[in-house]
Design a protein around this motif. Structure first.
Motif, PDB file in Angstrom:
ATOM      1  N   GLU A   1      -4.293   8.830  -0.539  1.00  0.00           N
ATOM      2  CA  GLU A   1      -4.591  10.245  -0.778  1.00  0.00           C
ATOM      3  C   GLU A   1      -5.460  10.391  -2.024  1.00  0.00           C
ATOM      4  N   HIS A   2      -5.110   9.640  -3.051  1.00  0.00           N
ATOM      5  CA  HIS A   2      -5.838   9.715  -4.309  1.00  0.00           C
ATOM      6  C   HIS A   2      -7.323   9.384  -4.102  1.00  0.00           C
ATOM      7  N   VAL A   3      -7.587   8.321  -3.340  1.00  0.00           N
ATOM      8  CA  VAL A   3      -8.977   7.929  -3.088  1.00  0.00           C
ATOM      9  C   VAL A   3      -9.686   9.028  -2.295  1.00  0.00           C
ATOM     10  N   LEU A   4      -9.035   9.493  -1.228  1.00  0.00           N
ATOM     11  CA  LEU A   4      -9.698  10.472  -0.358  1.00  0.00           C
ATOM     12  C   LEU A   4     -10.057  11.742  -1.129  1.00  0.00           C
TER      13      LEU A   4
ATOM     14  N   VAL B   1       0.856  -1.186   0.000  1.00  0.00           N
ATOM     15  CA  VAL B   1       0.000   0.000   0.000  1.00  0.00           C
ATOM     16  C   VAL B   1       0.894   1.239   0.000  1.00  0.00           C
ATOM     17  N   PHE B   2       0.638   2.143  -0.935  1.00  0.00           N
ATOM     18  CA  PHE B   2       1.351   3.411  -0.932  1.00  0.00           C
ATOM     19  C   PHE B   2       0.432   4.499  -0.371  1.00  0.00           C
ATOM     20  N   PRO B   3       0.942   5.323   0.548  1.00  0.00           N
ATOM     21  CA  PRO B   3       0.115   6.421   1.072  1.00  0.00           C
ATOM     22  C   PRO B   3      -0.483   7.274  -0.054  1.00  0.00           C
TER      23      PRO B   3
ATOM     24  N   THR C   1     -11.882  -0.956  -2.583  1.00  0.00           N
ATOM     25  CA  THR C   1     -11.838  -1.259  -4.023  1.00  0.00           C
ATOM     26  C   THR C   1     -10.427  -1.050  -4.567  1.00  0.00           C
ATOM     27  N   VAL C   2      -9.778   0.033  -4.136  1.00  0.00           N
ATOM     28  CA  VAL C   2      -8.465   0.343  -4.706  1.00  0.00           C
ATOM     29  C   VAL C   2      -7.360  -0.497  -4.056  1.00  0.00           C
ATOM     30  N   LEU C   3      -7.440  -0.672  -2.734  1.00  0.00           N
ATOM     31  CA  LEU C   3      -6.315  -1.305  -2.032  1.00  0.00           C
ATOM     32  C   LEU C   3      -6.470  -2.807  -1.871  1.00  0.00           C
ATOM     33  N   ASN C   4      -7.707  -3.263  -1.979  1.00  0.00           N
ATOM     34  CA  ASN C   4      -7.951  -4.695  -1.804  1.00  0.00           C
ATOM     35  C   ASN C   4      -7.773  -5.181  -0.377  1.00  0.00           C
TER      36      ASN C   4
ATOM     37  N   LEU D   1     -21.022   8.916   4.413  1.00  0.00           N
ATOM     38  CA  LEU D   1     -19.724   9.400   3.911  1.00  0.00           C
ATOM     39  C   LEU D   1     -18.609   8.442   4.342  1.00  0.00           C
ATOM     40  N   LYS D   2     -18.677   8.032   5.610  1.00  0.00           N
ATOM     41  CA  LYS D   2     -17.669   7.120   6.134  1.00  0.00           C
ATOM     42  C   LYS D   2     -17.703   5.792   5.372  1.00  0.00           C
ATOM     43  N   ASP D   3     -18.915   5.305   5.118  1.00  0.00           N
ATOM     44  CA  ASP D   3     -19.035   4.037   4.363  1.00  0.00           C
ATOM     45  C   ASP D   3     -18.468   4.190   2.963  1.00  0.00           C
ATOM     46  N   GLU D   4     -18.766   5.324   2.353  1.00  0.00           N
ATOM     47  CA  GLU D   4     -18.299   5.539   0.974  1.00  0.00           C
ATOM     48  C   GLU D   4     -16.757   5.506   0.932  1.00  0.00           C
ATOM     49  N   VAL D   5     -16.128   6.177   1.908  1.00  0.00           N
ATOM     50  CA  VAL D   5     -14.657   6.197   1.946  1.00  0.00           C
ATOM     51  C   VAL D   5     -14.132   4.775   2.123  1.00  0.00           C
ATOM     52  N   GLY D   6     -14.750   4.025   3.041  1.00  0.00           N
ATOM     53  CA  GLY D   6     -14.302   2.652   3.314  1.00  0.00           C
ATOM     54  C   GLY D   6     -14.415   1.779   2.070  1.00  0.00           C
ATOM     55  N   ILE D   7     -15.531   1.902   1.366  1.00  0.00           N
ATOM     56  CA  ILE D   7     -15.743   1.054   0.172  1.00  0.00           C
ATOM     57  C   ILE D   7     -14.740   1.427  -0.915  1.00  0.00           C
ATOM     58  N   LYS D   8     -14.545   2.726  -1.129  1.00  0.00           N
ATOM     59  CA  LYS D   8     -13.611   3.146  -2.190  1.00  0.00           C
ATOM     60  C   LYS D   8     -12.182   2.701  -1.865  1.00  0.00           C
ATOM     61  N   LEU D   9     -11.804   2.815  -0.586  1.00  0.00           N
ATOM     62  CA  LEU D   9     -10.445   2.385  -0.211  1.00  0.00           C
ATOM     63  C   LEU D   9     -10.299   0.884  -0.430  1.00  0.00           C
TER      64      LEU D   9
END
Ligand code: DLL
Length: 433
Positions: free
Chosen positions: A344-347, A338-340, A401-404, A391-399
């Motif tokens: 950042e990109h997702v957030l 995982v790269f920080p 998806t990208v990070l696995n 909003l919190k759920d959306e961030v969790g789901i997007k992270l």
């Protein structure tokens, strides 16, 4: 299109390769004959200067890395005597001994020359007022940009870091047109300006940011450009290479790396094998002209790719893409890299989330746990609880998806996470404690 030195910046690629070969050959000759450190390394690798018959023979040469500099602390890798060293800088590093870098007169001249080309590529020149808000002192950012900006005939406002309200007043009153600082510090400046009732977009003459020394995303660039009404250029460099050196041009499509000064390779971070053009890997740099602290195939730890296509701005030197992260700030969480910068990109792509975040990695039993704390934006903060939960759920789901991997998310109030004047420290890894 403005160039600082068109003859070199637009040199035909084949001529550049010839020049690089000649410089490499001279460098290896010099190191073999005059540097005890490199002589031993070259002997161990069974390479002699005569083995360098073409540019591609660079792969016969041994690598160097941070460990060599640390093991030879403070200056045993220097290739000139102290009487020729006119300046030192020191990079603190995250662990172990600091790294001491030194410069001869010629080294300082080349450094300013590289930055003069780079700052010109950002559209800056005589008539610009450049606020240098990188730290002055042992860090290379302040003095490096200072001399580069003076060389192009710009007026320098050497504010260094800190005293943010005063920085903003000076920016407005002195009609500053460009600022050089870390992207996280510019973010902090913009928030402070807002609190002071100053609009950087409307009340100042700022038009360019020369931002780097830490990874940052395109989304962050968009936010800064739109919010402040500026063009935000990335700038890359490292103490071991001199300091800040290479920027994007007005195309904003990769750093132009001045090939008469540095020879680049991309290698596999695991095996050290040279990778093909365009492949992503670890940057290895050979300093072709540095006198005090020359580096051979120095594995700098940054992950990027090289592009040899001539840029539409007309500059012919190779470009490297924006830095994805470091081989050593790469987090491995439950076996996944995982790269920080990915976080950042997702957030930055989620509406309602603010600009500041922190990553905490912990271990519960045998299981790694990653928590991302992120400030909510001012608007979302006043929303209903239910909206915050979504909003919190959306961030969790997007992270995910990208990070696995599953990531815990905590939304925090605006203004509560630490702000940085220097490089941002986004990751707290508690697993080592
Ligand atoms: O950060 C030199 C510098 C000063 C560069 C001002 C740009 C502007 P060091 O403290 O030795 O030197 O850290 C070098 O910082 O190997 C990268 O990992 C990281 N870094 C520097 N610029 C960028 C950037 C200065 N634009 C290390 N994007 C390098 C991502 C960067 N990472």
């Amino acid at each position: 299109m403005k160039y600082w030195d068109p003859a070199i910046e637009r040199i035909p690629p084949e001529e550049l390769k010839d020049l690089q070969y000649k410089l490499l050959k001279t460098l290896v000759y010099r190191l073999y004959n005059f540097s005890p450190f490199y002589r031993e390394k070259l002997k161990k690798a069974e390479v002699k200067p005569d083995d360098i018959q073409k540019l591609g023979d660079i792969t016969k040469l041994p690598f160097t890395d941070k460990r060599d500099l640390r093991d030879n602390y403070p200056d045993k890798m220097f290739n000139v005597s102290q009487t020729s060293v006119v300046r030192y800088h020191i990079s603190s590093g995250t662990s172990g001994k600091p790294i001491i870098v030194g410069y001869t007169d010629h080294d300082l001249d080349q450094w300013s020359e590289a930055l003069a080309r780079s700052l010109t590529a950002c559209g800056l020149g005589r008539g610009d007022i450049i606020q240098v808000s990188y730290g002055y002192g042992l860090f290379t950012g302040g003095l490096g940009l200072h001399y580069g900006a003076e060389r192009i005939g710009a007026s320098v406002l050497p504010t260094s870091t800190g005293n943010t309200e005063r920085q903003i007043e000076l920016m407005r009153d002195m009609r500053v047109t460009a600022i050089a600082c870390t992207p996280s510090y510019l973010l902090h400046i913009s928030e402070t300006a807002k609190k002071m009732g100053v609009s950087i977009k409307d009340d100042t003459c700022l038009k360019v940011g020369v931002l780097g020394a830490e990874p940052w995303s395109d989304k962050m660039r968009n936010k800064l450009e739109e919010g402040l009404g500026i063009k935000a250029y990335d700038i890359y460099g490292a103490s071991e290479l001199s300091g800040p050196l290479f920027t994007e041009c007005q195309e904003q499509n990769g750093f132009h790396v001045w090939g008469d000064q540095m020879l680049l390779e991309i290698v596999d971070p695991e095996t050290g094998e040279t990778l093909e053009n365009g492949e992503e890997g670890e940057l290895a740099v050979t300093t072709l002209q540095k006198e005090a602290l020359p580096l051979l195939r120095y594995r700098i730890g940054d992950i990027t790719r090289i592009d040899h296509e001539v840029c539409s701005c007309g500059r012919t030197h190779p470009r490297i893409s924006r830095i994805k992260g470091r081989t050593d700030d790469m987090l491995i969480v439950r076996g996944i890299n995982v790269f920080p910068s990915q976080i950042e990109h997702v957030l930055m792509s989620v509406d309602g989330v603010g600009n500041h975040f922190q990553i905490v990695v912990d271990r519960k039993g045998a299981l790694d746990r990653m928590l991302v704390m992120v400030e909510v934006g001012d608007k979302a903060f006043s929303d209903k609880i239910q909206d915050l939960i979504s909003l919190k759920d959306e961030v969790g789901i997007k992270l995910h998806t990208v990070l696995n991997i599953n990531v815990d998310v905590e939304l925090v109030e605006p203004g509560t996470l630490p702000r940085f004047e220097r490089k941002a420290k986004r990751v707290i890894d508690r697993r080592e404690l």
